[in-house]
Design a protein around this motif. Structure first.
Motif, PDB file in Angstrom:
ATOM      1  N   GLY A 135       3.878   5.143   2.721  1.00 18.35           N
ATOM      2  CA  GLY A 135       3.335   3.825   3.038  1.00 18.35           C
ATOM      3  C   GLY A 135       1.844   3.725   2.774  1.00 18.35           C
ATOM      4  N   SER A 138       1.093   4.082  -1.029  1.00 12.92           N
ATOM      5  CA  SER A 138       1.534   2.877  -1.745  1.00 12.92           C
ATOM      6  C   SER A 138       0.563   1.722  -1.526  1.00 12.92           C
ATOM      7  N   SER A 154       3.228  -2.248   3.489  1.00 12.05           N
ATOM      8  CA  SER A 154       3.185  -0.803   3.252  1.00 12.05           C
ATOM      9  C   SER A 154       2.182  -0.124   4.169  1.00 12.05           C
TER      10      SER A 154
END
Length: 590
Positions: A135, A138, A154
């Motif tokens: 997360g 990203s 994210s």
């Protein structure tokens, strides 16, 4: 209180709570080895795992809506908001209550050493680490790429799971309640995950940089995106992965772990994965260079297209391989052998693939002298695979050097030889069936669909490669068996053997020691001369006499070996003579 209970009992009266106390005191405790604690832990830890995941999903959804407030992604999503609120406000308190129940019981050493506690922490640590890192990285890559939407979700997902990771890391490192079973697995998992995404990001960043240098602009750059965005996005993943790897491998001491799981991860990821990456990259580079030199059927830009990624894979893979090979040098002999075998296996697979492709393309060229450029490209691909895999296999396996005795005694070498021989034999049998099918199809088919060579050249190439691999490794396996049998000392069946011999006792004593493994004491018969004369009559003179004596001694040694087979006793008396007579008498201990 006790006087009142006794008076009530004497009067035949009982208070309700006294009956409950008496019943509770008479309930037997679970017997040792009962399945009840195991089932209880399975249910509790599975439920706790599910509740923690549900709560984290709910919190990440709420935080994502908060970070993305006012955007199209969250406007009007009533179902998503309801789900996040339910997961957080219902699942959160349930998870907290169940965790508190589990945490209080961990003062017991039995609970700490249970498999459920160790597996729960390991599983949740791995899930939270992977989700948090994915997360956050990203979101960082999206911000670098200039994306205005999507990174909020994210980032929220990464932040919430980072909190879950920190919480479970605290429990994993707790001085009194950390798991006693598999305590080092999270370290190995974290180091392996960091290494994988670090290598992937580094290879991608270097490949994009090299592609830009080789071909000018990539496809994305031609659409208006600057080349450095792709490089920085991939570099963010690479740096994040290296940081995770460093934290677990260096900071947490993963490099000092010598458990079986740590050794397996070292061999599979650090050696096998790196070797595959290196061989694939170097082989592709060689293939591109050969095409530039001998096969210009395609435009140069298309030929050079895989060169950047190939150089990056070969460079990064070789660095990772060299480092982990150095680390494996300080591990056990079994780990060293496993590293050698996986490296040899990769080289063997590449070389066998190259041989099969070369045979395939050579048959096509022989059948059709005016073969097209496609066959030439195929031939160059086979030469590249053979040129990379062959030397790697030769330098690692060292077929001209006899293996060490310690290596022969390990199971890994035997399993490797049997596996390679078995898989090669299976593929060869299947290939033979395919060749037979193609031959009969060619003979029975009325419609011309190509020559017989064209129909069978691909399976013939595979048959040659697998046949060579199977035959060689079967021969090595048989040779290893003979060396092992020769080096294995014979099992001792007799402690002490007394040999009463007539004539030369040395050959008989040697045979007795080899067969039984006993210490041999030789006694010579006092009537040896007369007994031999009576048994053999008048002996001829000259060379014939010595030849007959040698033949008789050889026959007597074989007869003694057969007589001692299967004899097991503390002491054994062996009497030879007169002539070829042998008597074996097992004796008791002293």
């Amino acid at each position: 209180m006790a006087d009142r209970l006794r008076s009530l009992a004497a009067a035949g009266l009982h208070e309700p709570w006294s009956e409950a106390v008496t019943a509770a005191q008479t309930v037997p405790a679970p017997a040792a080895g009962s399945a009840q604690p195991t089932v209880r832990r399975l249910i509790v830890y599975t439920l706790l795992f599910a509740l923690v995941v549900v709560t984290a999903v709910g919190l990440s959804g709420l935080l994502g809506r908060l970070l993305g407030a006012g955007t199209v992604l969250v406007a009007g999503d009533v179902a998503g908001l309801a789900r996040s609120l339910a997961f957080t406000l219902i699942g959160g308190p349930m998870a907290a209550a169940l965790w508190w129940f589990v945490w209080r019981r961990l003062d017991d050493a039995v609970e700490r050493s249970s498999a459920g506690w160790g597996l729960y922490l390991t599983g949740m640590y791995a899930v939270s680490l992977i989700t948090a890192a994915t997360g956050v990285l990203s979101a960082l890559a999206a911000v670098i790429g200039g994306e205005r939407l999507g990174w909020q979700l994210s980032l929220s997902n990464g932040l919430v799971w980072a909190g879950v990771l920190a919480w479970h890391r605290w429990m994993w490192r707790h001085p009194r309640k950390s798991p006693s079973l598999i305590p080092d697995v999270p370290t190995v998992v974290g180091a392996a995950f960091g290494l994988i995404i670090g290598v992937g990001g580094s290879v991608t960043a270097l490949a994009n940089l090299l592609d830009t240098a080789i071909q000018g602009l990539t496809a994305s750059a031609s659409l208006g995106d600057p080349w450095w965005k792709l490089v920085l996005q991939a570099l963010a993943w690479g740096v994040g992965g290296v940081a995770i790897w460093w934290w677990h491998w260096i900071h947490d001491g993963g490099r000092r772990l010598t458990t079986d799981f740590a050794d397996v991860a070292l061999v599979v990821i650090g050696i096998l994965g790196a070797v595959l990456l290196t061989v694939g990259g170097i082989g592709t580079v060689l293939f591109v260079l050969l095409r530039l030199a001998f096969d210009r059927s395609d435009p140069v830009s298309e030929i050079l297209e895989p060169l950047g990624a190939a150089i990056a894979a070969g460079a990064v893979g070789s660095l990772v391989w060299a480092y982990h090979r150095t680390v494996s040098a300080g591990r056990s002999g079994t780990t060293l052998q496993a590293a050698k075998l996986v490296t040899s296996g990769v080289g063997l697979a590449a070389a066998a693939t190259g041989i099969g492709i070369v045979v395939n393309s050579a048959l096509s060229i022989a059948a059709t002298p005016l073969a097209g450029d496609g066959i030439r490209t195929l031939l160059l691909g086979g030469i590249s695979a053979l040129a990379v895999g062959g030397p790697l296999w030769w330098l690692t396996w060292k077929p001209g050097v006899a293996p060490e005795p310690t290596e022969l005694g390990r199971r890994g070498r035997r399993v490797y030889l049997i596996a390679v021989f078995g898989l090669s034999a299976i593929v060869a049998v299947i290939t033979l069936l395919v060749i037979g099918y193609r031959v009969f199809e060619f003979l029975l088919d009325d419609v011309s669909g190509g020559s017989l060579v064209d129909r069978t050249r691909a399976p013939l190439g595979l048959l040659v490669a697998t046949g060579l691999a199977a035959g060689y490794h079967f021969a090595v396996w048989r040779h290893d068996r003979s060396l092992t049998a020769a080096a294995t000392p014979r099992k001792r069946t007799v402690r002490k053997l007394i040999l009463v011999a007539a004539g030369d006792p040395e050959p008989l004593a040697k045979v007795a020691a080899e067969v039984t493994g006993a210490s041999v004491t030789v006694w010579k018969r006092a009537d040896a001369g007369s007994s031999d004369a009576v048994a053999s009559g008048t002996a001829p003179s000259g060379a014939a006499s010595s030849d007959t004596a040698e033949e008789a001694a050889g026959g007597l040694s074989g007869q003694l070996a057969r007589a001692l087979e299967g004899v097991a006793a503390d002491r054994v008396l062996v009497i030879t003579g007169p002539g070829s007579r042998i008597e074996v008498i097992p004796l008791g201990s002293d």
